[in-house]
Structures are given as structure tokens and as C-alpha cells.
Scaffold this motif. Structure first.
Motif, PDB file in Angstrom:
ATOM      1  N   LEU A   1      15.032  -4.772 -19.984  1.00 41.57           N
ATOM      2  CA  LEU A   1      13.116  -4.273 -20.942  1.00 41.57           C
ATOM      3  C   LEU A   1      12.780  -3.912 -20.590  1.00 41.57           C
ATOM      4  O   LEU A   1      13.029  -2.481 -19.491  1.00 41.57           O
ATOM      5  CB  LEU A   1      12.010  -5.575 -19.239  1.00 41.57           C
ATOM      6  CG  LEU A   1      11.033  -5.369 -18.618  1.00 41.57           C
ATOM      7  CD1 LEU A   1      10.764  -6.917 -19.803  1.00 41.57           C
ATOM      8  CD2 LEU A   1      10.498  -5.437 -17.896  1.00 41.57           C
ATOM      9  N   ALA A   2      12.294  -3.560 -21.282  1.00 40.16           N
ATOM     10  CA  ALA A   2      11.411  -1.960 -21.569  1.00 40.16           C
ATOM     11  C   ALA A   2       9.523  -2.211 -21.457  1.00 40.16           C
ATOM     12  O   ALA A   2       9.621  -2.988 -21.974  1.00 40.16           O
ATOM     13  CB  ALA A   2      11.613  -1.210 -22.614  1.00 40.16           C
ATOM     14  N   ARG A   3       8.673  -1.284 -20.967  1.00 38.07           N
ATOM     15  CA  ARG A   3       7.524  -1.042 -20.479  1.00 38.07           C
ATOM     16  C   ARG A   3       7.215  -0.300 -19.910  1.00 38.07           C
ATOM     17  O   ARG A   3       7.790   0.441 -19.859  1.00 38.07           O
ATOM     18  CB  ARG A   3       7.560  -2.403 -19.561  1.00 38.07           C
ATOM     19  CG  ARG A   3       6.085  -2.174 -18.635  1.00 38.07           C
ATOM     20  CD  ARG A   3       5.786  -3.271 -17.690  1.00 38.07           C
ATOM     21  NE  ARG A   3       6.181  -5.026 -19.267  1.00 38.07           N
ATOM     22  CZ  ARG A   3       6.483  -5.840 -18.371  1.00 38.07           C
ATOM     23  NH1 ARG A   3       6.428  -6.636 -16.800  1.00 38.07           N
ATOM     24  NH2 ARG A   3       6.249  -7.221 -19.282  1.00 38.07           N
TER      25      ARG A   3
ATOM     26  N   TRP B   1      11.828 -12.143 -15.027  1.00 37.39           N
ATOM     27  CA  TRP B   1       9.964 -12.865 -14.652  1.00 37.39           C
ATOM     28  C   TRP B   1       9.111 -11.870 -14.783  1.00 37.39           C
ATOM     29  O   TRP B   1       8.126 -12.148 -15.556  1.00 37.39           O
ATOM     30  CB  TRP B   1      10.396 -12.974 -13.100  1.00 37.39           C
ATOM     31  CG  TRP B   1       9.039 -13.252 -12.397  1.00 37.39           C
ATOM     32  CD1 TRP B   1       8.186 -13.747 -11.944  1.00 37.39           C
ATOM     33  CD2 TRP B   1       7.682 -11.676 -12.170  1.00 37.39           C
ATOM     34  NE1 TRP B   1       7.703 -14.410 -11.652  1.00 37.39           N
ATOM     35  CE2 TRP B   1       7.218 -12.646 -11.413  1.00 37.39           C
ATOM     36  CE3 TRP B   1       7.799 -10.687 -12.141  1.00 37.39           C
ATOM     37  CZ2 TRP B   1       5.613 -11.997 -10.820  1.00 37.39           C
ATOM     38  CZ3 TRP B   1       6.986  -9.538 -11.510  1.00 37.39           C
ATOM     39  CH2 TRP B   1       5.845 -10.848 -11.031  1.00 37.39           C
ATOM     40  N   LEU B   2       9.538 -10.711 -14.307  1.00 34.66           N
ATOM     41  CA  LEU B   2       8.907  -9.535 -15.557  1.00 34.66           C
ATOM     42  C   LEU B   2       7.736  -9.591 -16.834  1.00 34.66           C
ATOM     43  O   LEU B   2       7.000  -9.484 -17.843  1.00 34.66           O
ATOM     44  CB  LEU B   2       9.484  -8.126 -15.481  1.00 34.66           C
ATOM     45  CG  LEU B   2       9.602  -7.467 -14.184  1.00 34.66           C
ATOM     46  CD1 LEU B   2      10.435  -6.970 -14.044  1.00 34.66           C
ATOM     47  CD2 LEU B   2       8.565  -7.255 -12.960  1.00 34.66           C
ATOM     48  N   ALA B   3       9.365  -9.767 -18.231  1.00 35.63           N
ATOM     49  CA  ALA B   3       8.241 -10.726 -19.094  1.00 35.63           C
ATOM     50  C   ALA B   3       7.844 -11.767 -19.349  1.00 35.63           C
ATOM     51  O   ALA B   3       6.524 -11.244 -20.112  1.00 35.63           O
ATOM     52  CB  ALA B   3       9.632 -11.116 -19.701  1.00 35.63           C
ATOM     53  N   GLU B   4       7.398 -12.101 -18.595  1.00 38.81           N
ATOM     54  CA  GLU B   4       6.208 -12.669 -18.864  1.00 38.81           C
ATOM     55  C   GLU B   4       5.105 -12.214 -18.061  1.00 38.81           C
ATOM     56  O   GLU B   4       3.744 -12.954 -18.584  1.00 38.81           O
ATOM     57  CB  GLU B   4       6.334 -14.297 -17.774  1.00 38.81           C
ATOM     58  CG  GLU B   4       7.618 -15.403 -17.783  1.00 38.81           C
ATOM     59  CD  GLU B   4       8.186 -16.381 -16.822  1.00 38.81           C
ATOM     60  OE1 GLU B   4       6.792 -16.406 -16.070  1.00 38.81           O
ATOM     61  OE2 GLU B   4       9.166 -17.090 -16.825  1.00 38.81           O
ATOM     62  N   GLY B   5       4.886 -11.157 -17.612  1.00 31.97           N
ATOM     63  CA  GLY B   5       4.049 -10.372 -17.524  1.00 31.97           C
ATOM     64  C   GLY B   5       3.387  -9.002 -18.507  1.00 31.97           C
ATOM     65  O   GLY B   5       4.359  -9.289 -19.656  1.00 31.97           O
ATOM     66  N   ARG B   6       2.946  -8.000 -17.971  1.00 29.94           N
ATOM     67  CA  ARG B   6       3.100  -7.087 -19.067  1.00 29.94           C
ATOM     68  C   ARG B   6       2.193  -6.250 -18.718  1.00 29.94           C
ATOM     69  O   ARG B   6       1.774  -5.938 -17.162  1.00 29.94           O
ATOM     70  CB  ARG B   6       1.900  -7.529 -19.627  1.00 29.94           C
ATOM     71  CG  ARG B   6       0.541  -8.109 -19.319  1.00 29.94           C
ATOM     72  CD  ARG B   6      -0.779  -9.175 -20.148  1.00 29.94           C
ATOM     73  NE  ARG B   6       0.035 -10.633 -20.991  1.00 29.94           N
ATOM     74  CZ  ARG B   6      -0.492 -11.230 -19.615  1.00 29.94           C
ATOM     75  NH1 ARG B   6      -0.537 -11.309 -18.896  1.00 29.94           N
ATOM     76  NH2 ARG B   6       0.464 -12.242 -19.464  1.00 29.94           N
ATOM     77  N   ASN B   7       1.808  -4.832 -18.808  1.00 32.60           N
ATOM     78  CA  ASN B   7       0.970  -3.964 -18.447  1.00 32.60           C
ATOM     79  C   ASN B   7      -0.140  -3.929 -19.398  1.00 32.60           C
ATOM     80  O   ASN B   7      -0.440  -3.572 -20.142  1.00 32.60           O
ATOM     81  CB  ASN B   7       1.650  -2.365 -18.406  1.00 32.60           C
ATOM     82  CG  ASN B   7       0.678  -1.235 -18.435  1.00 32.60           C
ATOM     83  OD1 ASN B   7      -0.095  -1.532 -18.335  1.00 32.60           O
ATOM     84  ND2 ASN B   7       1.760  -0.205 -17.921  1.00 32.60           N
ATOM     85  N   ASP B   8      -1.358  -4.256 -18.689  1.00 34.60           N
ATOM     86  CA  ASP B   8      -2.792  -4.953 -19.880  1.00 34.60           C
ATOM     87  C   ASP B   8      -3.059  -3.187 -20.176  1.00 34.60           C
ATOM     88  O   ASP B   8      -3.893  -3.043 -21.337  1.00 34.60           O
ATOM     89  CB  ASP B   8      -3.602  -4.928 -18.394  1.00 34.60           C
ATOM     90  CG  ASP B   8      -3.164  -6.331 -18.676  1.00 34.60           C
ATOM     91  OD1 ASP B   8      -2.936  -7.644 -19.104  1.00 34.60           O
ATOM     92  OD2 ASP B   8      -4.194  -7.530 -17.379  1.00 34.60           O
ATOM     93  N   LEU B   9      -2.495  -2.122 -20.055  1.00 36.30           N
ATOM     94  CA  LEU B   9      -3.164  -0.612 -20.626  1.00 36.30           C
ATOM     95  C   LEU B   9      -2.287  -0.230 -21.048  1.00 36.30           C
ATOM     96  O   LEU B   9      -2.248   0.721 -22.417  1.00 36.30           O
ATOM     97  CB  LEU B   9      -2.659  -0.003 -19.405  1.00 36.30           C
ATOM     98  CG  LEU B   9      -4.181   0.101 -18.149  1.00 36.30           C
ATOM     99  CD1 LEU B   9      -4.288   1.630 -17.426  1.00 36.30           C
ATOM    100  CD2 LEU B   9      -5.370  -0.368 -18.905  1.00 36.30           C
ATOM    101  N   GLN B  10      -0.959  -0.482 -21.530  1.00 38.19           N
ATOM    102  CA  GLN B  10      -0.447  -0.171 -22.420  1.00 38.19           C
ATOM    103  C   GLN B  10      -0.449  -0.209 -24.215  1.00 38.19           C
ATOM    104  O   GLN B  10      -0.222   0.298 -25.165  1.00 38.19           O
ATOM    105  CB  GLN B  10       1.313  -1.351 -22.811  1.00 38.19           C
ATOM    106  CG  GLN B  10       2.152  -0.676 -23.311  1.00 38.19           C
ATOM    107  CD  GLN B  10       3.759  -1.178 -23.057  1.00 38.19           C
ATOM    108  OE1 GLN B  10       4.760  -2.016 -21.921  1.00 38.19           O
ATOM    109  NE2 GLN B  10       4.200  -2.318 -23.936  1.00 38.19           N
TER     110      GLN B  10
END
Length: 290
Positions: free
Chosen positions: A241-243, A207-216
Motif C-alpha cells: 500500500l502507498a499513502r 483493511w487500510l485500502a478500504e480507508g483513505r487520507n482525506d487530506l491527500q
């Protein structure tokens, strides 16, 4: 004396939805806490003071920008205690690292001093003070997996988060949140919620892979060490996952079980002894402060 934990905050997702006229960004973020962090102690004293120890001691200074002292002063203005406090803070987390260390310290200070001074403030009162201290302080005071909206003041508890483990890695650099926001370009994202809670760490990562960190992307452009950390985490066995967390520069790898996380942390530590690397559980329940 009272003592409370100030755990690391981790943004599993960070979506920017827009920007207000006053310059503050509207966000949608899934925030959790890790089983590692700073430690705060407070004891009665004639004057208010702050003593810091640990690797990050003194990095934030003792002036008006120190969030712990700002929280203490707001509490003094609110309940006018008969004594002041000697605060001791062990800084175990890196400074300006995207882990909400200063905000978590301030939240711990509000809880500790409310008890030490017998102010009798309820959760709603403390939340109002937290919002006046800083944007990340309300969720740190909340201290549990949370959907965060608005500019950080809209909090909705997340239920039934599955067990998982982190490897947190910082390449030894600090990043200014303001500089990362200034460097960001492009449009805005949509909010993201799941239809049903993920059953396990693998489902959570999917599920997280469908989102993001928009500041990355902006943080990576400012600090080339961040892409190196993300690549290194992704290459470890069993990394789901790595973020990047928050505005960086700390990144997290997500793992299903403790043994996989500790193996990854050991491998990374051997390859990059100059990096700050810690394995820690994702706290699925409310933070145990004391």
C-alpha cells in the motif's frame, strides 16, 4: 542529562468526520510510529535554551511557535523547577512533512523535563499539558499504535498490530497543515474500525485500502511531487500500500518484511537521490524513549 527518542508519527488512515464551530476538524485516524525519528537530550542549566543540529536544524525557529520550548515553558509554569535546562535536539526528520516531528519532539521534551526537574507529574497531567501544546502532541506522548478521535485528544490504544515495515519518502518539500486544510473540499467521512485485528501485514494493507487520507487529494493539488512519490512507491516490488501521511508531503509504502522495504528504499534512492528516503519498522509496541 536525560535523553529520549522522538519517533516519526505515521497516519495509516486519516478520516475527517466534520468541522467544529471554532474551525477545528473532527477526525478519526489510525496512528502508528516508525523506528526512526529525532533525538532529544536535556541537562540542568541556569536558563532555558534549545540547540538544534541535523538536517532540519533551525527550521522551526526559537520563538513562541517552537513546540519544544512551548512544552518546556508550560512545564515550568506547572511545577516551577529550581533549575532550567539546556535542550539539545538532533533533527533527523524533515520539517512540516506530515510525520509529526515537532509534536513528537515536544512530547519527548515533556517526558525528559518531567524527569530532569523531578516534577513528579503523572501520565494524565502530562497529557493535559500535551493538549495545550498542540493537537498532535497527545498521541505522540501516548507513543503507541492508537485510534485518534476528536481534535486529537481522544486516544484509544490499538492492540495486536502485526509486524510490518515502512519506506518513508519526502520529495524535498514542506507543506503547511493549514494550507492543506484550506485547499480541501468535499464532504466528510465516516469513522472506521476493524472487527478483528489483522493477522499480518497483507491483511493490514487490505483493511487500510478500504480507508483513505482525506487530506491527500488537496496536498497532491498543492504539491505535484506527492503523486510522483506515490506512483514510485506503488511501483516498487512487494509494496502492499502507498499513502500520504498526515498533511504531507511525506508518503509511506507498507511492506511485509525488512528485506522488501530496504530493497525498495535502495531502488528509489538510485532513481531519485534528491528525495528523502528511509526504511523503518512499524513499531507495534510502546515507544522505547530512553
Amino acid at each position: 542529562m536525560v535523553a529520549y527518542a522522538a519517533p516519526a508519527k505515521v497516519n495509516l488512515t486519516l478520516h475527517l468526520l466534520g468541522k467544529r464551530g471554532d474551525g477545528y476538524h473532527l477526525l478519526d485516524s489510525l496512528v502508528v510510529f516508525a523506528g526512526i525519528g529525532d533525538q532529544l537530550q536535556a541537562a540542568p542549566a541556569k536558563t532555558l535554551s534549545l540547540e538544534e543540529s541535523g538536517p532540519g536544524a533551525g527550521a522551526m525557529g526559537a520563538g513562541e511557535d517552537n513546540l519544544v520550548l512551548r512544552a518546556a515553558r508550560l512545564l515550568i509554569e506547572t511545577c516551577d523547577p529550581r533549575t532550567r535546562a539546556r535542550i539539545r535536539l538532533e533533527k533527523r526528520l524533515p520539517i512540516a512533512a506530515g510525520l509529526g516531528g515537532g509534536s513528537s519532539d515536544a512530547a519527548a521534551a515533556l517526558i525528559a523535563l518531567n524527569r530532569l526537574w523531578d516534577c513528579g507529574l503523572h501520565a494524565e497531567d502530562l497529557q493535559r499539558l500535551a493538549a495545550a501544546v498542540g493537537a498532535d502532541v497527545p498521541v505522540c506522548l501516548h507513543g503507541r499504535p492508537t485510534w485518534v478521535g476528536g481534535i486529537g485528544e481522544i486516544l484509544e490504544a490499538v492492540e495486536a498490530l502485526p509486524p510490518a515495515w515502512f519506506v518513508l519518502v519526502n520529495p524535498g518539500v514542506s507543506l503547511s497543515t493549514a494550507s492543506v486544510f484550506r485547499a480541501r473540499s468535499g464532504g466528510f467521512s465516516e469513522p472506521s474500525r476493524w472487527d478483528r485485528p489483522p493477522a499480518d501485514a497483507v491483511a493490514l494493507a487490505t483493511w487500510l485500502a478500504e480507508g483513505r487520507n482525506d487530506l491527500q487529494a488537496a496536498a497532491c493539488a498543492l504539491e505535484p511531487g506527492i503523486p510522483a512519490v506515490l506512483d514510485a512507491l506503488t511501483a516498487t516490488p512487494a509494496c502492499l500500500l502507498a499513502r500520504m501521511s498526515g498533511s504531507g508531503a511525506t508518503c509511506f509504502g507498507l511492506y511485509a518484511v525488512e528485506s522488501e522495504a530496504r530493497q525498495a528504499a535502495a531502488l528509489l534512492g538510485e532513481a531519485r537521490p534528491d528525495w528523502w528516503i528511509r526504511a523503518a519498522p512499524l513499531l507495534t509496541d510502546p515507544v522505547e524513549r530512553g
